[in-house]
Motif scaffolding. Structure first.
Motif, PDB file in Angstrom:
ATOM      1  N   LEU A  36      29.129  91.598   0.622  1.00 21.98           N
ATOM      2  CA  LEU A  36      28.893  91.964  -0.776  1.00 21.98           C
ATOM      3  C   LEU A  36      28.784  90.679  -1.572  1.00 21.98           C
ATOM      4  O   LEU A  36      29.594  89.749  -1.363  1.00 21.98           O
ATOM      5  CB  LEU A  36      30.068  92.773  -1.336  1.00 21.98           C
ATOM      6  CG  LEU A  36      30.383  94.109  -0.672  1.00 21.98           C
ATOM      7  CD1 LEU A  36      31.591  94.759  -1.363  1.00 21.98           C
ATOM      8  CD2 LEU A  36      29.172  95.047  -0.740  1.00 21.98           C
ATOM      9  N   GLN A  37      27.819  90.607  -2.482  1.00 18.00           N
ATOM     10  CA  GLN A  37      27.795  89.467  -3.406  1.00 18.00           C
ATOM     11  C   GLN A  37      29.158  89.435  -4.094  1.00 18.00           C
ATOM     12  O   GLN A  37      29.610  90.425  -4.675  1.00 18.00           O
ATOM     13  CB  GLN A  37      26.652  89.621  -4.408  1.00 18.00           C
ATOM     14  CG  GLN A  37      26.639  88.629  -5.574  1.00 18.00           C
ATOM     15  CD  GLN A  37      26.599  87.153  -5.175  1.00 18.00           C
ATOM     16  OE1 GLN A  37      27.602  86.600  -4.700  1.00 18.00           O
ATOM     17  NE2 GLN A  37      25.459  86.500  -5.355  1.00 18.00           N
ATOM     18  N   GLY A  38      29.834  88.297  -3.973  1.00 22.23           N
ATOM     19  CA  GLY A  38      31.197  88.211  -4.502  1.00 22.23           C
ATOM     20  C   GLY A  38      31.276  87.626  -5.897  1.00 22.23           C
ATOM     21  O   GLY A  38      32.312  87.729  -6.551  1.00 22.23           O
ATOM     22  N   ARG A  77      22.903  80.550   4.467  1.00 20.47           N
ATOM     23  CA  ARG A  77      23.565  79.327   4.011  1.00 20.47           C
ATOM     24  C   ARG A  77      22.972  78.105   4.702  1.00 20.47           C
ATOM     25  O   ARG A  77      23.125  77.919   5.907  1.00 20.47           O
ATOM     26  CB  ARG A  77      25.072  79.395   4.288  1.00 20.47           C
ATOM     27  CG  ARG A  77      25.843  78.248   3.604  1.00 20.47           C
ATOM     28  CD  ARG A  77      27.347  78.249   3.901  1.00 20.47           C
ATOM     29  NE  ARG A  77      28.046  79.469   3.573  1.00 20.47           N
ATOM     30  CZ  ARG A  77      28.371  79.873   2.349  1.00 20.47           C
ATOM     31  NH1 ARG A  77      28.052  79.123   1.311  1.00 20.47           N
ATOM     32  NH2 ARG A  77      28.999  81.004   2.153  1.00 20.47           N
ATOM     33  N   THR A 118      22.013  80.164  -0.263  1.00 19.24           N
ATOM     34  CA  THR A 118      23.071  79.282  -0.751  1.00 19.24           C
ATOM     35  C   THR A 118      23.233  78.100   0.188  1.00 19.24           C
ATOM     36  O   THR A 118      22.391  77.846   1.044  1.00 19.24           O
ATOM     37  CB  THR A 118      24.372  80.084  -0.982  1.00 19.24           C
ATOM     38  OG1 THR A 118      25.358  79.210  -1.540  1.00 19.24           O
ATOM     39  CG2 THR A 118      24.914  80.729   0.294  1.00 19.24           C
ATOM     40  N   THR A 143      32.106  85.930   5.337  1.00 23.26           N
ATOM     41  CA  THR A 143      32.296  86.906   4.263  1.00 23.26           C
ATOM     42  C   THR A 143      31.861  86.321   2.931  1.00 23.26           C
ATOM     43  O   THR A 143      32.093  86.889   1.901  1.00 23.26           O
ATOM     44  CB  THR A 143      33.767  87.364   4.138  1.00 23.26           C
ATOM     45  OG1 THR A 143      34.593  86.238   3.829  1.00 23.26           O
ATOM     46  CG2 THR A 143      34.222  88.024   5.416  1.00 23.26           C
TER      47      THR A 143
END
Ligand SMILES: C[S@@+](CC[C@H](N)C(=O)[O-])C[C@H]1O[C@@H](n2cnc3c(N)ncnc32)[C@H](O)[C@@H]1O
Ligand SMILES: Nc1nc2[nH]cc(C(=O)O)c2c(=O)[nH]1
Ligand code: SF4
Ligand SMILES: [Mg+2]
Length: 258
Positions: free
Chosen positions: A30-32, A45, A91, A258
């Protein structure tokens, strides 16, 4: 396969080191962070960074960059294997040091994904970016000798010189839907944030609303966030900026992938 340490150097050196992009990890979560917190997303990443924040929660993309060089096709294939996801978060490390990130974003766009780019805002690239999630780095991020996680402050000067590039930052704000997401260590960061937001507003034609400015507590573990989260929430209310949690840390602490 380890990525050569030159992946932290300027894009041309990094790109010369291999084909495609140096990838540290691809995972589904989930986008945190930020305005899309809670949205199921595939994270890509990249490895390598032009800065060295002392608190970097992705140590193996910055202080000790590791990963494998992968071509864009294979990254797209892995993204598509997570069939539930419509959102991708690119990212790092700093994904925009790599010229090939543009090709990856073009392919994601063709395939119909919403792409968020998590970036420190020091490098502008012309690419199909749906949300530029910019986290400009404050003075409190600088790796002084006392805070250096690896050496004795060798990166202090370079980090301090490069952490803000107003031209790149304002061009990004002008060209893309943007959130400005500041890592806050304590209240002493706020004057620098208000000053930087003022400078961005003066340098751009775009309206930067107070709720496009996000305060995020510093901390890579639940325990560390226990020491920052309440104060940062209070500061968001005091200044009228938006607070963002670190939902993934609340849910899964610092577990890998995560
Ligand atoms: C690892 S960075 C990668 C993207 C880009 N280099 C950047 O800094 O925006 C991803 C996000 O994590 C944030 N971050 C890194 N370490 C953190 C920490 N210890 N506490 C809170 N946020 C952190 C960064 O500010 C950024 O918003
Ligand atoms: N779940 C989750 N959300 C995130 N949002 C931004 C992240 C990042 O490292 O850029 C991140 C991350 O590492 N995990
Ligand atoms: S700019 Fe981002 S990836 Fe680079 S050291 Fe800072 S937090 Fe880590
Ligand atoms: Mg993270």
């Amino acid at each position: 396969m380890p990525v050569a340490s030159d992946v932290g150097e300027p894009a041309t050196d990094a790109d010369a080191a291999g084909e495609g992009l140096p990838i540290n990890e691809v995972f589904y979560s989930l986008q945190g962070e930020g305005t899309l917190a809670g949205v199921p997303s595939v994270f890509v990443r990249t490895s390598g960074c032009n800065l060295r924040c002392w608190f970097c929660d992705s140590y193996h993309t910055s202080w000790e960059p590791t990963g494998a060089w992968r071509d864009v096709d294979s990254i797209i294939e892995e993204v598509q294997s997570h069939e539930q996801a419509n959102h991708v978060v690119l990212t790092g490390g700093e994904p925009l040091i790599h010229e090939e990130s543009v090709e990856l974003l073009e392919r994601l766009d063709e395939e119909g994904y919403h792409a968020t780019v998590e970036t420190n805002g020091t490098i502008y690239r012309d690419a199909p970016i749906d949300l530029a999630s910019i986290s400009p780095k404050l003075a409190s991020s600088t790796p002084t000798p006392e805070r250096d996680p690896k050496g004795e402050g060798e990166w202090e000067e370079k980090h301090e010189q490069n952490r803000i590039d107003m031209d790149a930052l304002s061009q990004m704000v002008d060209d893309y839907e943007t959130q400005l997401k500041f890592v806050v260590t304590d209240e002493s960061d706020l004057p620098e944030i208000t000053d930087l937001v003022d400078r961005v507003r003066k340098a751009t034609a775009t309206t930067v609303a107070d709720d496009d400015v996000l305060l995020m507590p510093e901390g890579m573990t639940r325990e560390q966030l226990d020491g920052t989260r309440s104060e940062v929430a209070e500061l968001a209310m005091e200044y009228g900026y938006r607070y963002t949690p670190r939902l993934h840390v609340d849910l899964w602490n610092d577990a890998p992938g995560t």
